[in-house]
Design a protein around this motif. Structure first.
Motif, PDB file in Angstrom:
ATOM      1  N   ARG A   1      42.982  28.445   2.817  1.00 32.87           N
ATOM      2  CA  ARG A   1      43.026  27.001   2.974  1.00 32.87           C
ATOM      3  C   ARG A   1      41.782  26.796   4.151  1.00 32.87           C
ATOM      4  O   ARG A   1      41.994  27.507   4.974  1.00 32.87           O
ATOM      5  CB  ARG A   1      44.286  26.396   3.572  1.00 32.87           C
TER       6      ARG A   1
ATOM      7  N   VAL B   1      40.473  24.264   6.658  1.00 29.09           N
ATOM      8  CA  VAL B   1      40.775  23.009   7.416  1.00 29.09           C
ATOM      9  C   VAL B   1      39.599  22.637   8.238  1.00 29.09           C
ATOM     10  O   VAL B   1      38.781  23.175   8.809  1.00 29.09           O
ATOM     11  CB  VAL B   1      41.942  23.286   8.556  1.00 29.09           C
TER      12      VAL B   1
ATOM     13  N   ALA C   1      48.614  21.568   9.837  1.00 35.84           N
ATOM     14  CA  ALA C   1      48.042  22.353   8.712  1.00 35.84           C
ATOM     15  C   ALA C   1      47.709  23.937   9.009  1.00 35.84           C
ATOM     16  O   ALA C   1      47.309  24.440   7.954  1.00 35.84           O
ATOM     17  CB  ALA C   1      46.818  21.476   8.249  1.00 35.84           C
TER      18      ALA C   1
ATOM     19  N   GLU D   1      34.109  20.027   1.513  1.00 35.41           N
ATOM     20  CA  GLU D   1      35.048  19.859   0.493  1.00 35.41           C
ATOM     21  C   GLU D   1      34.431  20.417  -0.927  1.00 35.41           C
ATOM     22  O   GLU D   1      35.293  20.998  -1.773  1.00 35.41           O
ATOM     23  CB  GLU D   1      35.246  18.457   0.476  1.00 35.41           C
TER      24      GLU D   1
ATOM     25  N   GLU E   1      41.985  25.726  -1.239  1.00 37.99           N
ATOM     26  CA  GLU E   1      42.229  24.602  -0.816  1.00 37.99           C
ATOM     27  C   GLU E   1      41.553  23.933   0.496  1.00 37.99           C
ATOM     28  O   GLU E   1      41.034  24.592   1.249  1.00 37.99           O
ATOM     29  CB  GLU E   1      43.786  24.677  -0.057  1.00 37.99           C
TER      30      GLU E   1
ATOM     31  N   ILE F   1      41.734  20.836   3.568  1.00 33.83           N
ATOM     32  CA  ILE F   1      42.392  19.946   4.300  1.00 33.83           C
ATOM     33  C   ILE F   1      41.444  19.158   5.409  1.00 33.83           C
ATOM     34  O   ILE F   1      40.774  19.727   6.013  1.00 33.83           O
ATOM     35  CB  ILE F   1      43.414  20.446   5.039  1.00 33.83           C
TER      36      ILE F   1
ATOM     37  N   THR G   1      43.163   9.873   8.881  1.00 40.23           N
ATOM     38  CA  THR G   1      44.365  10.759   8.603  1.00 40.23           C
ATOM     39  C   THR G   1      45.361  10.005   9.409  1.00 40.23           C
ATOM     40  O   THR G   1      45.374   9.394  10.369  1.00 40.23           O
ATOM     41  CB  THR G   1      43.906  12.021   9.657  1.00 40.23           C
TER      42      THR G   1
ATOM     43  N   LEU H   1      49.448  13.293   5.421  1.00 40.45           N
ATOM     44  CA  LEU H   1      49.178  14.619   5.663  1.00 40.45           C
ATOM     45  C   LEU H   1      50.069  15.350   5.219  1.00 40.45           C
ATOM     46  O   LEU H   1      49.936  16.247   4.490  1.00 40.45           O
ATOM     47  CB  LEU H   1      48.555  14.839   6.863  1.00 40.45           C
TER      48      LEU H   1
ATOM     49  N   ASP I   1      50.740  15.629   1.698  1.00 32.91           N
ATOM     50  CA  ASP I   1      49.512  16.100   1.004  1.00 32.91           C
ATOM     51  C   ASP I   1      49.890  17.778   0.982  1.00 32.91           C
ATOM     52  O   ASP I   1      49.615  18.376   0.135  1.00 32.91           O
ATOM     53  CB  ASP I   1      48.206  15.687   1.348  1.00 32.91           C
ATOM     54  N   LEU I   2      50.217  17.886   2.240  1.00 34.70           N
ATOM     55  CA  LEU I   2      50.390  19.592   2.466  1.00 34.70           C
ATOM     56  C   LEU I   2      51.666  19.983   1.488  1.00 34.70           C
ATOM     57  O   LEU I   2      51.415  21.209   0.793  1.00 34.70           O
ATOM     58  CB  LEU I   2      50.724  19.836   3.813  1.00 34.70           C
TER      59      LEU I   2
END
Ligand code: MN
Length: 490
Positions: free
Chosen positions: A395, A397, A436, A454, A463, A465, A471, A476, A479-480
């Motif tokens: 992921r 972030v 996150a 992104e 992934e 985030i 936000t 959030l 979405d997670l």
């Protein structure tokens, strides 16, 4: 000179034979003009690859792109209608990033002259919808940029995507050297190196610290003299402990030789394993980051590699990119700030004003006082990016932040530092990052944007985030949760 002179992006224009050779000539002319304009405006070379009008042409063009090491991605545009079943066999095997440019040659409709001939040859409005369907149907990771090809914001978006694609190319040949393992018991800097290589291309391997220490001792005195002279010109040497500075430069020279011999682009060190070394590499790591190498402290290979990739993506842009750590807070209600720093290792590419070299005790690691550069980071919009391993997937972030002028001088703080505000506000930004699972280590960049990261994440199939002005914690968290389910189903 372009920042990515050696990288090509292929401009491929779709059409078909339905409209006769005259229309195809016009399509080819327009494609050449657009490709030339893109080439003049963008940070890498744009090569016009002519027209695709049949299934065989689509497949052979994409096969060629896959195997050409100069080609870092393809840009497709459907000038006329290009029935997209003929693209299936090609797009199925495409292994380079894809940008679908939804544009048309003319900006204005020629209202007094428009007839059916004009309509037939300028129909990307529906040709690109057919192309879009097959991208969606094949579940292709792709960037879609819509607008006129001469528009600055369109060019800017294509340019940003090019930088993301270059990040992928850089990653696929990136070698990361680890000197020592992870800091004992730390979780977030751990991760699946095999998964990282599968998704991101990064080859992460370890090298003995003792062997390296021998190479440090073997650096000729004349080389250290030359580096010391360079430092005296470039920075303010604010310490009497010349030997401490010289030892760091000795390590810098040994690292550099080792990296060149082994094709290394990023590295890690750890204060828990400095066997045979006299100091923790501080000034040495900073100078190597300044030269473009990725670095992660305490064995953090994910941040080291990400730093290298982001430095490459941002090449030629002003601003700077560095290894960073959220250290301590200024928690005054409504004026909350993060003080970011590290034990030693912050890259001077983000420095505002002159850099001082100082030598002070470290407090941990039990070695001699390490020399380091001390400076303040500059103000401006930036991102903090952190790559974590969620178990089964990586992921990325990314948080938008606003770096500020330091509000206090902090004369006793012996490390480089920068202060920033979180977006949309301290509470949401900090809660979002922690929810996150973002690390305490990050890459702080004033050049690479959340959009670039992104696209990079989509290309690498990891992934993404994003925490920023948009936000809110409830969305959030939803979405997670949804992302967790979706990634487990894949
Ligand atoms: Mn750290």
């Amino acid at each position: 000179m372009k920042p990515f002179e050696k990288h090509e992006f292929w401009f491929v224009t779709g059409s078909q034979h339905l409209y006769g050779p005259q229309v195809l000539d016009e399509v080819a002319t327009h494609a050449n003009i657009i490709a030339r304009a893109l080439d003049a405006a963008l940070p890498a070379r744009i090569v016009c690859k002519g027209l695709v009008t049949t299934p065989d042409e689509a497949s052979s063009c994409i096969k060629e792109a896959n195997y050409d090491s100069r080609c870092a991605g393809i840009i497709t545009w459907m000038h006329t209608f290009s029935p997209s079943k003929m693209w299936i066999n090609g797009l199925k095997i495409l292994n380079k990033p894809l940008l679908h440019l939804h544009t048309q040659f003319n900006a204005e409709i020629p209202v007094n002259d428009i007839d059916m001939d004009f309509m037939n040859s300028n129909q990307s409005a529906h040709g690109d919808r057919e192309h879009g369907f097959i991208g969606a149907r094949l579940r292709l990771p792709r960037k879609i940029v819509a607008g006129h090809w001469q528009d600055d914001s369109v060019l800017e978006k294509i340019g940003a995507w090019i930088r993301s694609a270059i990040g992928c190319t850089e990653g696929s040949s990136l070698k990361v050297a680890r000197f020592g393992d992870n800091m004992r018991e730390v979780a977030v800097t751990e991760g699946d190196k095999v998964e990282a290589q599968i998704k991101l291309g990064w080859a992460v391997n370890t090298y003995g610290v003792g062997g390296f220490a021998e190479q440090v001792r073997a650096v000729p005195e004349a080389e250290v003299d030359a580096l010391y002279g360079e430092c005296r010109e470039k920075y303010d040497i604010a310490t009497d402990n010349e030997e401490s500075v010289r030892y760091q430069l000795r390590m810098e020279a040994a690292f550099k030789k080792f990296f060149i011999e082994n094709g290394i682009g990023a590295f890690t060190t750890t204060f828990e394993d400095l066997w045979g070394l006299e100091q923790l590499p501080g000034l040495a790591s900073q100078r190597l980051m300044e030269a473009g190498y990725g670095f992660g402290g305490e064995g953090d290979w994910k941040t080291a590699a990400l730093l290298r990739v982001m430095k490459t993506m941002g090449k030629g842009l002003p601003g700077g990119t560095t290894f960073m750590e959220d250290y301590t807070y200024h928690l005054i209600k409504g004026d909350e700030l993060v003080l970011g720093a590290h034990m030693l290792e912050v890259c001077p590419s983000i420095a505002a004003g002159k850099v001082r070299i100082e030598s002070m005790p470290l407090g941990i690691g039990g070695k001699a006082d390490p020399a380091r550069m001390v400076f303040e980071g500059h103000a401006g919009k930036a991102v903090c990016a952190s790559l974590i391993d969620m178990g089964g997937r990586m992921r990325l972030v990314c948080a938008d932040v606003e770096a500020v002028e330091p509000i206090h001088a902090m004369p006793k703080l012996p490390v480089a530092r920068v202060m920033w505000r979180l977006l949309p506000d301290f509470e949401t930004g900090a809660r979002g990052w922690i929810t996150a699972g973002g690390a305490h280590h990050s890459v702080l960049s004033y050049t690479v944007t959340a959009d670039m990261l992104e696209d990079y994440a989509e290309m690498a199939d990891i992934e993404f985030i994003h925490i920023g002005a948009h936000t809110d914690i409830h969305s959030l968290k939803r979405d997670l949760l949804l992302a967790d389910i979706a990634w487990k189903l894949r």
